[in-house]
Design a protein around this motif. Sequence first.
Motif, PDB file in Angstrom:
ATOM      1  N   ASP A 230       0.823  -1.204   0.000  1.00  0.00           N
ATOM      2  CA  ASP A 230       0.000   0.000   0.000  1.00  0.00           C
ATOM      3  C   ASP A 230       0.864   1.265   0.000  1.00  0.00           C
ATOM      4  O   ASP A 230       1.603   1.525   0.950  1.00  0.00           O
ATOM      5  CB  ASP A 230      -0.925   0.027   1.220  1.00  0.00           C
ATOM      6  N   ASP A 231       0.750   2.048  -1.067  1.00  0.00           N
ATOM      7  CA  ASP A 231       1.582   3.251  -1.205  1.00  0.00           C
ATOM      8  C   ASP A 231       1.312   4.274  -0.111  1.00  0.00           C
ATOM      9  O   ASP A 231       2.200   5.033   0.272  1.00  0.00           O
ATOM     10  CB  ASP A 231       1.351   3.907  -2.570  1.00  0.00           C
ATOM     11  N   HIS A 232       0.070   4.309   0.397  1.00  0.00           N
ATOM     12  CA  HIS A 232      -0.263   5.309   1.407  1.00  0.00           C
ATOM     13  C   HIS A 232       0.519   5.097   2.707  1.00  0.00           C
ATOM     14  O   HIS A 232       0.750   6.034   3.458  1.00  0.00           O
ATOM     15  CB  HIS A 232      -1.762   5.273   1.722  1.00  0.00           C
ATOM     16  N   LEU A 233       0.884   3.859   2.998  1.00  0.00           N
ATOM     17  CA  LEU A 233       1.576   3.548   4.244  1.00  0.00           C
ATOM     18  C   LEU A 233       3.054   3.245   4.040  1.00  0.00           C
ATOM     19  O   LEU A 233       3.861   3.454   4.947  1.00  0.00           O
ATOM     20  CB  LEU A 233       0.905   2.337   4.922  1.00  0.00           C
ATOM     21  N   GLU A 234       3.416   2.752   2.866  1.00  0.00           N
ATOM     22  CA  GLU A 234       4.776   2.258   2.676  1.00  0.00           C
ATOM     23  C   GLU A 234       5.841   3.336   2.779  1.00  0.00           C
ATOM     24  O   GLU A 234       6.985   3.068   3.148  1.00  0.00           O
ATOM     25  CB  GLU A 234       4.901   1.549   1.324  1.00  0.00           C
ATOM     26  N   THR A 235       5.494   4.579   2.448  1.00  0.00           N
ATOM     27  CA  THR A 235       6.491   5.655   2.546  1.00  0.00           C
ATOM     28  C   THR A 235       6.908   5.899   3.989  1.00  0.00           C
ATOM     29  O   THR A 235       7.942   6.515   4.236  1.00  0.00           O
ATOM     30  CB  THR A 235       5.943   6.966   1.950  1.00  0.00           C
ATOM     31  N   HIS A 236       6.130   5.409   4.946  1.00  0.00           N
ATOM     32  CA  HIS A 236       6.464   5.575   6.359  1.00  0.00           C
ATOM     33  C   HIS A 236       6.817   4.246   7.020  1.00  0.00           C
ATOM     34  O   HIS A 236       7.807   4.154   7.750  1.00  0.00           O
ATOM     35  CB  HIS A 236       5.290   6.222   7.108  1.00  0.00           C
ATOM     36  N   LEU A 237       6.021   3.211   6.768  1.00  0.00           N
ATOM     37  CA  LEU A 237       6.177   1.955   7.508  1.00  0.00           C
ATOM     38  C   LEU A 237       7.489   1.240   7.180  1.00  0.00           C
ATOM     39  O   LEU A 237       8.264   0.907   8.086  1.00  0.00           O
ATOM     40  CB  LEU A 237       4.997   1.035   7.232  1.00  0.00           C
ATOM     41  N   THR A 238       7.747   0.983   5.917  1.00  0.00           N
ATOM     42  CA  THR A 238       8.944   0.223   5.552  1.00  0.00           C
ATOM     43  C   THR A 238      10.232   0.928   5.959  1.00  0.00           C
ATOM     44  O   THR A 238      11.141   0.283   6.511  1.00  0.00           O
ATOM     45  CB  THR A 238       8.932  -0.109   4.048  1.00  0.00           C
ATOM     46  N   PRO A 239      10.381   2.249   5.736  1.00  0.00           N
ATOM     47  CA  PRO A 239      11.597   2.913   6.220  1.00  0.00           C
ATOM     48  C   PRO A 239      11.779   2.818   7.724  1.00  0.00           C
ATOM     49  O   PRO A 239      12.909   2.676   8.218  1.00  0.00           O
ATOM     50  CB  PRO A 239      11.410   4.376   5.775  1.00  0.00           C
ATOM     51  N   ARG A 240      10.671   2.868   8.482  1.00  0.00           N
ATOM     52  CA  ARG A 240      10.785   2.750   9.939  1.00  0.00           C
ATOM     53  C   ARG A 240      11.265   1.354  10.325  1.00  0.00           C
ATOM     54  O   ARG A 240      12.086   1.189  11.229  1.00  0.00           O
ATOM     55  CB  ARG A 240       9.426   3.038  10.582  1.00  0.00           C
ATOM     56  N   ILE A 241      10.742   0.334   9.649  1.00  0.00           N
ATOM     57  CA  ILE A 241      11.193  -1.030   9.932  1.00  0.00           C
ATOM     58  C   ILE A 241      12.670  -1.169   9.590  1.00  0.00           C
ATOM     59  O   ILE A 241      13.460  -1.722  10.367  1.00  0.00           O
ATOM     60  CB  ILE A 241      10.344  -2.052   9.150  1.00  0.00           C
TER      61      ILE A 241
END
Length: 311
Positions: A230-241
């Motif tokens: 999901d592009d709406h979340l991936e810009t934040h979630l994956t970098p944080r992980i």
Amino acid sequence: MGALGHHLVTHIPASLSPNDTKLWEDIHPLIETEGLEAALLKHAPTASLEAAIVQSTGDFIAASEASIISEVFNKTRTLRLTNLIPHLLKPGTGIPIVTTNYDRLAELACEEAGLGVDTMFSGHFAARLEPEDSYWSFCRQVKLVGKNVRYKFAPKANVFKPHGSLDWYHREGNPVRYAGILPLPRLIITPGLNKFRSGYESPFDKHRERGNDAIDKASRFLIIGYGFNDDHLETHLTPRIKSGVKTVILTFALSPKAREIAIDNKNVIAADFREEAGTVGSRFIINGAELFYPGISYWDLDGFVKGVLSA
């Protein structure tokens, strides 16, 4: 998603315009062979066809949701999230829950566990999107301690829904929340090329922003049944992980992206269902290595709560 795709193939209204009918004839064969999201990514629906997809999607999920809610109220089912909540830390600001599902089962699970639910809508019948009013409605006590004011809030969960909710409708240019069925367009975002555009409209924008803010501030992640698509979340979630935030991923089947994240990041533990040589169990990815443990179901939230959190 597979069941939803099959429903759309068989239930999209026959009263589509000739142009929409032609476009739908290009889309629906791909749903069966490549999946719903892949089909809608290849062929962006028109506004009128998208409205028909949204209506049919809402009808399908609402019927399944109603069946589950009836079971909960009849005490023949307890939602897994309800069993998880007693084991979670409960910050005074609320437990943040980000869900891309349209149904309201997360909200129901929280209330069954004794929590209030803040969805940023204010009102009980025709609720309006008023984040501040919703926030302060949970305030239960105000104290002056020295020169400082301290507020006490009721225990709650903050449920962020960047893809919309079955009880969100578009009414006279504004979002309204109503628990029943209305002859108005539902505010839910379907997969496909139009998803990113729609995410910047109200109320999706507010929920996306607050959800991403919760992701940015989180010190731990418990991720359940999410495919990292999901592009709406991936810009934040994956970098944080990738920055090292401790993460547990539980799902029936890891998507290729979820598996890659688990393999590449030692701060991630992932579990999914696996059957080997006729024996069922859980596949774990720990420190980048894959391990099979027969006879346990930690990939399932119920199994995780009973086997890990309740041990």
